[in-house]
Design a protein around this motif. Structure first.
Motif: not given
Length: 470
Positions: A375-382
């Protein structure tokens, strides 16, 4: 010729001269003095013919021993048997086993030797016949041939050929349509078996019959038959002489398959019967023999199949009993194994549940940790991708404003160029277009007087006709 002229001619040493009638009478006188009224002559009958008048004529020949029968004879004399003598001679032959005079028959006949002046022919006028001579000659020839064939081992050669167990393909040697043919065929049909008959139609009587019968035996022997049947109906002893010939005997003895004969009546026995594998008395008896052999094979086959069926049924019964015992034993053993396996399965199932619950709890914790990290990595990528998208939108908006202005300018330039190339603009400057037959006129030399022209101007069309072309 007078007696004086005859004596004078003899005295002078000259040949005597006769008239034709005198010579014929002298020949008749010499024949009468030399042979008397009647004499017996032995020979072989050839060229036998029967006239409508009832008379019979034939040649009595002395065959050349070097050329054989049917070739140029060593000597020949014509014979006439008039009707009043013929009836008596034929009755004599009938009393001796139903014989009849025919070509190739060896005879001893009685008659008067005479010269017939109107025809200029020497002839024997037959009056009687010795049937015992003919029968004796036939028997003597038969014995000589039997001895010859025996010396060559041919009397038993065909008998050594194995007889087929199911002789259903038959080579039939006989005269097509004869009583023998019908008797043989009817016996086969009545049996109800599936026969295949290869018929070799051949004469079975006469001087030409022996080589034709031999050729027929050879032909069906090469046709792949199981057995050869040689059949002929009854008749006089002389009617069956073709089956006493050497050429027929050799053909039967050397046949590649067994030969079954049915020649003549119950009392008849020919040379071909002696060399055949099986000799039956009549054509019907020959067919019955072959049918019996084939039927015996079929019955034996049916009995064999019956035995095989009974044996198979016994084996199946024994197998059923053994199978029942084995199945019952197997069922009891299976029940015992299933009970033990069920107990072991329940114990292992409990251990598997405990192990699964332990593993599941550990895996759940690992999954929760991985989910947080994702979830953390997905938020940064978005967030990164959102900034990139905003930059691209700004760039595209600027480019979208510049592109219409450039396109408008280019369109204006193209419209000016099109107006310059428009034919109407050219016509407006005073130019015209002249056509002849729908085609533009470029060379006035190609026009002639009377040609109609259509000229297009800026404000309409003008039509004209060529008066003169210079």
């Amino acid at each position: 010729m007078s007696l004086f002229d005859s004596a004078a001619a003899r005295a002078a040493g000259e040949p005597m001269t006769f008239t034709v009638a005198e010579l014929a009478n002298r020949i008749k006188q010499v024949l009468g003095d030399a042979f008397g009224d009647e004499l017996w002559v032995e020979g072989e009958i050839r060229n036998l013919s029967r006239a409508r008048s009832g008379h019979m004529y034939f040649d009595l020949v002395e065959p050349d021993p070097d050329n054989g029968s049917g070739k140029q004879p060593e000597a020949l004399i014509s014979v006439a048997l008039f009707r009043f003598n013929r009836e008596r001679v034929e009755e004599t032959l009938r009393r001796q086993g139903g014989m009849a005079m025919e070509d190739g028959m060896k005879v001893r006949i009685q008659g008067k030797l005479d010269f017939w002046p109107p025809g200029g022919r020497l002839q024997l006028y037959m009056s009687d016949i010795d049937p015992n001579f003919t029968l004796g000659e036939l028997e003597a020839e038969r014995l000589r041939l039997l001895e010859k064939l025996s010396g060559e081992g041919l009397l038993t050669k065909n008998q050594a050929v194995p007889f087929p167990v199911a002789p259903l393909r038959i080579g039939l040697v006989t005269s097509n349509g004869s009583a023998a043919h019908h008797d043989f065929h009817n016996e086969l049909v009545a049996s109800g078996l599936a026969w295949e008959v290869v018929l070799a139609d051949t004469p079975v009587q006469g001087v030409d019959a022996p080589p034709l019968i031999a050729a027929a035996i050879g032909a069906v022997g090469r046709a792949g038959v199981d057995v050869i049947a040689v059949v002929r109906g009854g008749g006089a002893r002389t009617d069956l002489v073709a089956f006493d010939s050497e050429v027929v005997a050799r053909a039967a003895a050397n046949a590649p398959v067994p030969v079954v004969t049915g020649v003549g009546h119950e009392i008849d026995r020919s040379i071909v019967d002696e060399v055949a594998h099986e000799a039956q008395k009549t054509p019907t008896a020959a067919a019955v023999f072959i049918v019996t052999v084939a039927r015996a094979h079929l019955e034996a086959a049916e009995q064999a199949w019956g035995g095989v069926s009974a044996w198979a049924l016994r084996r199946l019964g024994d197998a059923d009993q053994r199978l029942m015992v084995v199945s019952q034993t197997t069922a009891r053993a299976a029940d015992s194994h299933l009970l033990r396996a069920g107990s072991r399965l329940q114990s292992r199932a409990g251990r598997i549940r405990e192990l699964a619950e332990t593993r599941t709890r550990g895996e759940t914790r690992r999954v929760d940790g991985c989910a947080g990290a994702m979830r953390y990595r997905a938020s940064a990528a978005i967030a990164d991708e959102r900034r990139t998208l905003e930059q691209m939108n700004s760039t595209m908006a600027s480019q979208a404003q510049r592109a219409p202005r450039a396109a408008t300018k280019e369109l204006t330039n193209l419209e000016g160029r099109v107006r310059l190339l428009d034919p109407r603009a050219i016509l407006a400057r005073g130019w015209s277009i002249t056509r002849h037959g729908g085609k533009v006129v470029r060379d006035p030399a190609k026009l002639g007087a009377g040609d109609e022209l259509a000229t297009t101007l800026a404000e309409g069309d003008l039509h004209s006709t060529v008066n003169e072309n210079q």
